[in-house]
Write an enzyme that holds these catalytic residues in place. Sequence first.
Site, PDB file in Angstrom:
ATOM      1  CG  HIS A 154      32.923  32.706   3.334  1.00 49.25           C
ATOM      2  ND1 HIS A 154      33.767  31.988   2.515  1.00 49.25           N
ATOM      3  CD2 HIS A 154      31.838  33.013   2.581  1.00 49.25           C
ATOM      4  CE1 HIS A 154      33.220  31.844   1.321  1.00 49.25           C
ATOM      5  NE2 HIS A 154      32.059  32.454   1.323  1.00 49.25           N
TER       6      HIS A 154
HETATM    7 FE1  FES Z   1      35.347  30.866   3.292  1.00 49.96          FE
HETATM    8 FE2  FES Z   1      37.947  31.286   3.602  1.00 49.96          FE
HETATM    9  S1  FES Z   1      36.390  31.715   4.982  1.00 49.96           S
HETATM   10  S2  FES Z   1      36.947  30.502   1.889  1.00 49.96           S
END
Ligand code: FES
Length: 196
Positions: A154
């Site tokens: 993410h």
């Molecule tokens: Fe979501 Fe690393 S940014 S698990």
Amino acid sequence: MSNAPVINGRRRFLTAATAVVGGVGVAGVAVPFIASWNPSARAKAAGAPVEVNVSKLEPGQLIRAKWRGKPVYVVRRTDKTINDLAKHDSQLKDPKSDEPQQPSYATNEYRSISPEFLVALGVCTHLGCAPTYHKGDFEEKVEGVTDGFYCPCHGSKFDMAGRVFQSVPAPLNLVIPEHSFPTEGTLLIGVGQGEA
Ligand code: FES
């Protein structure tokens, strides 16, 4: 009366047999209790410290170890990386490591015992993905910062002390595990400094 000794003998046998059965019963109860109280050899091994030879690690190189089933990133930081750590505090969520994500001896600007070595869990503090190491091309992710870690799940970003940048989903810096250097060139993960 002539068979009295036999009866007495049988009584003695029955008494002895009852005592043995009683003994087995006690042992039968005791064994599972002790088994649940003693950690198994496998459990002990799973929590055991892990020794890593870092003597041959080149500046900028990362090696992965495994401790308690989790990946541990060990990086020998370059002089430039060490100097750059002080330059982007304003872009970080927790630049001074106020959150307890590291042992007390690593609560410093490098988040480590020695400025030279970063020892951090390779587990993103958002949802647990493995961040990837970017050496020399991290500016694509954070302007003005050449090296760091990027979580592909993410988009969380961490610097070379495992500190999380602002405006990403990960809430906390990477965890620094207990570690120490019992001899020069030997890293021990799982045993803190002064505990060996
Ligand atoms: Fe979501 Fe690393 S940014 S698990």
